[in-house]
Enzyme design. Structure first.
Site: not given
Lengths: 317, 317
Positions: A231, A260, A278
């Protein structure tokens, strides 16, 4: 009864999942709702369909008064206030295990891409630098590389299994010793001083927030590489950018970011930085397995049974 | 006696190797010589320092009348007319084994980069496509992928060992069955029909020239990926470009090309093609190991002993 299911994440979910969910109740997506419709959704939604980063805070729970289940498409649930869900007796499922392989594959891809400068090598050809007689600087071999894995859960173990085949020297940082033969560190700082490459595979919690900070990056050192597939919140992005600017570290491979889908432009166009959006679990096969697991959990909830893969600590049927 | 050593390759060689070679005789580089000096070099050179692709044809032997040894910095010796060297009683060394790991690492990197679209993913972020809300198409998982390795020599085996850790389903094409548990094919065509990804790890010879042709690419099929870390001459480049244009295959990862350092522009800017400039062995560690092995061979030659790693079939002391 008719279940009201609301897709509350902006992330793209597999068509298969959406189509199957529609068979299980009345389905809508937050992005399609106007203010009035959203207000109605607050009242009637039974099941919230979310993904890893979706923020389900106390304020969100306050709005969705009738929510009985949160189905998370992903293994991480850092956006969800789990304690609040426990208090409110809400079921939460996530999708562990099925994505271990692809996330681990992504971690290895980032590591080899950054140590061997694969993206820069590709650009080097497309710029015709090779044809013009330029020589690329040599890369760093994965073989013999000292790799420290921060967090040896399911994904960390899958990463280590792959790195064994590359003959890396493997260590891990964890709170307790695991039943593996890798070097064990109880201090992230000590492991970072030891390793040539640090791979972040820990959950994002209040405690791990910005655990990769200026001090850790200094310990990683000018020959050290950082890889993050966990993360964005685990890494202090400003400190990372500074470390790259000052050559405090050798490079970074990042699949996750603090904000993000925004990625700081300061990370762009660096030959020693590899960026991916991601995509840890983003293969057709794995996303389908995740979809099936979300459905299995929703079906268990509807049938009044225990969830198949509940978030640890949350309620059973 | 004083040995005259000539660097006859255009490729960059490690400084360490050059410095050590200089201690062993009179050293010069072809690129620094004018016509007169080159003429003299033809007469007096004892040892030619070459790299994989360097063309040592009958005509070159005719010129270098006094050459006694060819020291090849690399494992492949496809540019060298070995039979002519045998006739002329010339020693030839190469550098096998020390580069297996990094070349295998490169093969895996290309395979995962092309199946998971890592380069495109990086460009996707730098173009700000992610920030603008675009979604990348899903990739193909390495886990469970059927990978066919054409050529199961030292490098092919090293590739297979890594792919086992990714849980690939592995097959190989070779002339004879090896002592391994992977699926064995005696037909390249049959293996290509079976596999999702074809990795070329064969030597380049007259017999293997353009063995990856239109027919093989059709067998690979629209979901199939090609990876080449061996030699450009093994692949019919025109057929490959056509196959990419027509979506006959899904993508390609290429570290080697027919006319290096020129890469056909028709291969540029394709989201499903990954290009690297023949960096299979290009790490600091491996290039140093290769340098040491070249020196060990030169020292053996000077001492009148058998070479440490002679090219198969060539002379002993």
């Amino acid at each position: 009864m008719t279940y009201h299911i609301l897709k509350y994440t902006d992330s793209s979910l597999p068509d298969y999942l959406i189509n199957e969910v529609k068979k299980r109740g009345e389905y809508s997506e937050k992005k399609d709702l106007n203010a009035d419709e959203l207000k109605k959704a607050y009242e009637k939604t039974d099941i919230l369909l979310v993904s890893g980063g979706t923020k389900i805070t106390k304020e969100v729970y306050e709005k969705f008064k009738n929510v009985k289940m949160i189905a998370d498409f992903g293994v991480g649930y850092d956006g969800i206030d789990v304690n609040e869900a426990i208090k409110r007796n809400i079921f939460i499922s996530h999708t562990p295990n099925v994505l271990n392989d692809d996330v681990a594959n992504t971690a290895v891809a980032l590591l080899i891409n950054v140590t061997r400068q694969m993206i820069e090598a590709h650009k080097f050809i497309e710029r015709k630098d090779w044809e013009k007689g330029s020589v690329m600087p040599l890369g760093v071999s994965l073989t013999g590389l000292k790799v420290g894995i921060a967090g040896l859960g399911r994904i960390g173990k899958a990463i280590a299994a792959r790195l064994e085949a590359f003959k890396c020297d493997i260590a891990y940082f964890a709170h307790s010793k695991k039943d593996v033969s890798y070097k064990f560190f109880t201090s992230l700082k000590d492991m970072t001083s030891w390793c040539d490459a640090l791979i972040i595979a820990m959950p994002s919690t209040k405690e791990t927030f910005h655990c990769i900070n200026e001090e850790i990056l200094e310990k990683l050192g000018p020959d050290g590489f950082l890889v993050n597939i966990a993360r964005g919140a685990l890494v202090d992005t400003d400190a990372l950018i500074k470390a790259l600017d000052n050559k405090t570290i050798a490079g970074a491979g990042l699949d996750v970011f603090e904000h993000e889908p925004t990625v700081p432009q300061a990370l762009f166009n660096r030959p020693n930085v590899v960026l991916t959006p991601h995509i840890g679990s983003a293969t057709t096969y794995t996303r389908m397995e995740m979809a099936k697991l979300v459905l299995a959990n929703i079906d268990a909830f509807i049938a009044g049974k225990n969830l198949v893969t509940k978030v640890p600590g949350t309620r059973d049927a």
